[in-house]
Design a protein around this motif. Sequence first.
Motif, PDB file in Angstrom:
ATOM      1  N   THR A  25      31.779  -0.248  -2.526  1.00  0.00           N
ATOM      2  CA  THR A  25      31.360  -1.925  -2.526  1.00  0.00           C
ATOM      3  C   THR A  25      30.644  -2.320  -1.622  1.00  0.00           C
ATOM      4  OG1 THR A  25      32.769  -2.831  -1.903  1.00  0.00           O
ATOM      5  CG2 THR A  25      32.743  -1.931  -4.260  1.00  0.00           C
ATOM      6  N   GLU A  26      30.259  -1.881  -0.220  1.00  0.00           N
ATOM      7  CA  GLU A  26      29.331  -2.081   1.290  1.00  0.00           C
ATOM      8  C   GLU A  26      29.513  -1.125   1.921  1.00  0.00           C
ATOM      9  OE1 GLU A  26      30.123  -5.785   2.021  1.00  0.00           O
ATOM     10  OE2 GLU A  26      31.443  -6.957   0.483  1.00  0.00           O
ATOM     11  N   ALA A  56      33.403   0.776   5.508  1.00  0.00           N
ATOM     12  CA  ALA A  56      32.387   0.477   4.147  1.00  0.00           C
ATOM     13  C   ALA A  56      34.213  -0.082   3.691  1.00  0.00           C
ATOM     14  CB  ALA A  56      32.848   2.404   3.410  1.00  0.00           C
ATOM     15  N   ARG A  57      33.697  -0.387   2.355  1.00  0.00           N
ATOM     16  CA  ARG A  57      35.036  -1.340   1.534  1.00  0.00           C
ATOM     17  C   ARG A  57      35.080  -1.076   0.259  1.00  0.00           C
ATOM     18  NH1 ARG A  57      35.249  -7.046   1.591  1.00  0.00           N
ATOM     19  NH2 ARG A  57      34.486  -6.823   3.637  1.00  0.00           N
ATOM     20  N   LEU A  58      36.148  -0.763   0.387  1.00  0.00           N
ATOM     21  CA  LEU A  58      36.425   0.057  -1.171  1.00  0.00           C
ATOM     22  C   LEU A  58      36.641  -0.644  -1.806  1.00  0.00           C
ATOM     23  CD1 LEU A  58      39.796   1.557   0.554  1.00  0.00           C
ATOM     24  CD2 LEU A  58      37.783   3.252   0.365  1.00  0.00           C
ATOM     25  N   SER A  72      41.717  -6.312   4.197  1.00  0.00           N
ATOM     26  CA  SER A  72      40.363  -6.130   3.864  1.00  0.00           C
ATOM     27  C   SER A  72      40.087  -5.011   2.599  1.00  0.00           C
ATOM     28  CB  SER A  72      39.567  -6.708   4.559  1.00  0.00           C
ATOM     29  OG  SER A  72      39.251  -5.501   5.188  1.00  0.00           O
ATOM     30  N   ASP A  73      40.753  -4.297   2.994  1.00  0.00           N
ATOM     31  CA  ASP A  73      40.460  -2.906   1.619  1.00  0.00           C
ATOM     32  C   ASP A  73      39.198  -2.159   2.003  1.00  0.00           C
ATOM     33  OD1 ASP A  73      42.506  -3.145   0.156  1.00  0.00           O
ATOM     34  OD2 ASP A  73      41.597  -3.666  -1.500  1.00  0.00           O
ATOM     35  N   THR A  74      39.274  -2.607   3.739  1.00  0.00           N
ATOM     36  CA  THR A  74      37.333  -1.120   4.643  1.00  0.00           C
ATOM     37  C   THR A  74      38.461  -0.311   5.209  1.00  0.00           C
ATOM     38  OG1 THR A  74      37.170  -3.760   4.859  1.00  0.00           O
ATOM     39  CG2 THR A  74      36.432  -1.991   6.673  1.00  0.00           C
ATOM     40  N   VAL A  75      37.188   0.628   5.310  1.00  0.00           N
ATOM     41  CA  VAL A  75      38.042   1.811   5.500  1.00  0.00           C
ATOM     42  C   VAL A  75      37.229   2.229   7.163  1.00  0.00           C
ATOM     43  CG1 VAL A  75      36.129   2.731   4.593  1.00  0.00           C
ATOM     44  CG2 VAL A  75      38.118   4.500   5.902  1.00  0.00           C
ATOM     45  N   ARG A  76      37.644   2.569   8.178  1.00  0.00           N
ATOM     46  CA  ARG A  76      36.442   2.485   9.560  1.00  0.00           C
ATOM     47  C   ARG A  76      36.490   3.949   9.408  1.00  0.00           C
ATOM     48  NH1 ARG A  76      36.971   1.064  15.811  1.00  0.00           N
ATOM     49  NH2 ARG A  76      36.206   3.045  16.595  1.00  0.00           N
ATOM     50  N   PHE A  77      35.872   4.737   9.805  1.00  0.00           N
ATOM     51  CA  PHE A  77      35.728   6.283   9.372  1.00  0.00           C
ATOM     52  C   PHE A  77      34.748   6.746  10.626  1.00  0.00           C
ATOM     53  CE2 PHE A  77      32.083   4.492   7.021  1.00  0.00           C
ATOM     54  CZ  PHE A  77      31.103   5.193   7.133  1.00  0.00           C
ATOM     55  N   ARG A  78      34.478   7.777  11.263  1.00  0.00           N
ATOM     56  CA  ARG A  78      34.158   8.638  12.652  1.00  0.00           C
ATOM     57  C   ARG A  78      34.282  10.227  11.921  1.00  0.00           C
ATOM     58  NH1 ARG A  78      33.278  11.610  16.649  1.00  0.00           N
ATOM     59  NH2 ARG A  78      30.946  10.072  18.598  1.00  0.00           N
ATOM     60  N   ALA A  79      33.326  10.744  11.767  1.00  0.00           N
ATOM     61  CA  ALA A  79      32.733  11.657  11.090  1.00  0.00           C
ATOM     62  C   ALA A  79      32.234  12.703  11.769  1.00  0.00           C
ATOM     63  CB  ALA A  79      32.838  11.919   9.133  1.00  0.00           C
ATOM     64  N   LEU A  80      32.364  14.307  12.321  1.00  0.00           N
ATOM     65  CA  LEU A  80      31.440  14.971  12.651  1.00  0.00           C
ATOM     66  C   LEU A  80      31.170  16.700  11.394  1.00  0.00           C
ATOM     67  CD1 LEU A  80      30.387  16.183  15.446  1.00  0.00           C
ATOM     68  CD2 LEU A  80      32.812  18.131  15.237  1.00  0.00           C
ATOM     69  N   ASN A  81      29.980  16.496  11.252  1.00  0.00           N
ATOM     70  CA  ASN A  81      29.141  17.778  10.349  1.00  0.00           C
ATOM     71  C   ASN A  81      29.780  17.012   8.818  1.00  0.00           C
ATOM     72  OD1 ASN A  81      27.443  18.682  12.098  1.00  0.00           O
ATOM     73  ND2 ASN A  81      29.081  20.008  13.012  1.00  0.00           N
ATOM     74  N   PRO A  82      30.080  15.636   8.724  1.00  0.00           N
ATOM     75  CA  PRO A  82      30.817  15.335   7.219  1.00  0.00           C
ATOM     76  C   PRO A  82      30.695  16.190   6.046  1.00  0.00           C
ATOM     77  CG  PRO A  82      28.958  13.666   7.762  1.00  0.00           C
ATOM     78  CD  PRO A  82      28.966  14.455   8.697  1.00  0.00           C
ATOM     79  N   TYR A  83      29.095  16.697   5.954  1.00  0.00           N
ATOM     80  CA  TYR A  83      28.781  17.714   4.820  1.00  0.00           C
ATOM     81  C   TYR A  83      28.986  18.862   5.079  1.00  0.00           C
ATOM     82  CZ  TYR A  83      26.541  12.546   4.702  1.00  0.00           C
ATOM     83  OH  TYR A  83      26.592  11.345   3.909  1.00  0.00           O
ATOM     84  N   GLY A  84      29.638  19.543   5.806  1.00  0.00           N
ATOM     85  CA  GLY A  84      29.572  20.534   5.995  1.00  0.00           C
ATOM     86  C   GLY A  84      28.869  21.377   7.126  1.00  0.00           C
TER      87      GLY A  84
END
Length: 170
Positions: free
Chosen positions: A57-58, A82-84, A148-160
Motif C-alpha cells: 500500500t505504501e 513498504a506497508r503491507l 504497523s504492518d511495515t516491512v523493512r528490506f535490503r536486497a542485492l540483485n532482487p530481480y535475479g
Amino acid sequence: MERRKLFRIGIGIGMGAGTAVLPAWWAVRQVASGTDPDWHTDPAPLEQAFPLLGPLTEATWVSSRDEDRGLPSPDLVISGFARLAPGKLDELKAAHTFVSEEPAADFSSWFEKPLKGEGPDAPQWIRSHELDRGGDGFSTELWFDRRSDTVRFRALNPYGQGLASGSHPA
C-alpha cells in the motif's frame, strides 16, 4: 625549481577547494531542481521483487543506482520500507516461522542515507529466515514490524542475475 613548487601548491589548493565545494554544489542543485525527497515511492518494482509481500500500500525506498553517486557496479541493491496490505502479515505469520530480530545495521551505505530516521516509530521487528532469499548472486533480507504492518528490506540483485546488469525497473 621554486616556480615549479609554487605551481604545484597552487594546483593542490585549487583541487582541495573544488573538492570541498562539490558536495555543497550537489546539495544546492538537488534543492533547486525540486528533487525532494531522495527516495522512490512506487511500490510496483517492490511487488515484482518480492511477490510474496504484495500488494503493497505504501513504499519508501532507494537504489544503489540512484543518481550514479557510487562507484559503477553490476550489482543492484534496493533498500527501504513498504506497508503491507491489511491482514498480509498475519497470513505470512500463519505460513512461516518468525523470530524477534532487529536489523543488524542502520542504513550504512552511501545510497541509504535518505532512509535514516524513516520507518515506523518504536518498531517491534520480527523476521522469518524462510522468507529471506539468497544464492546465485542475489540475497534478500526482510524484517516486519508487528505493530504497523511495515516491512523493512535490503536486497542485492532482487530481480535475479539477468536483470542485475541494467534492465531492472528501479
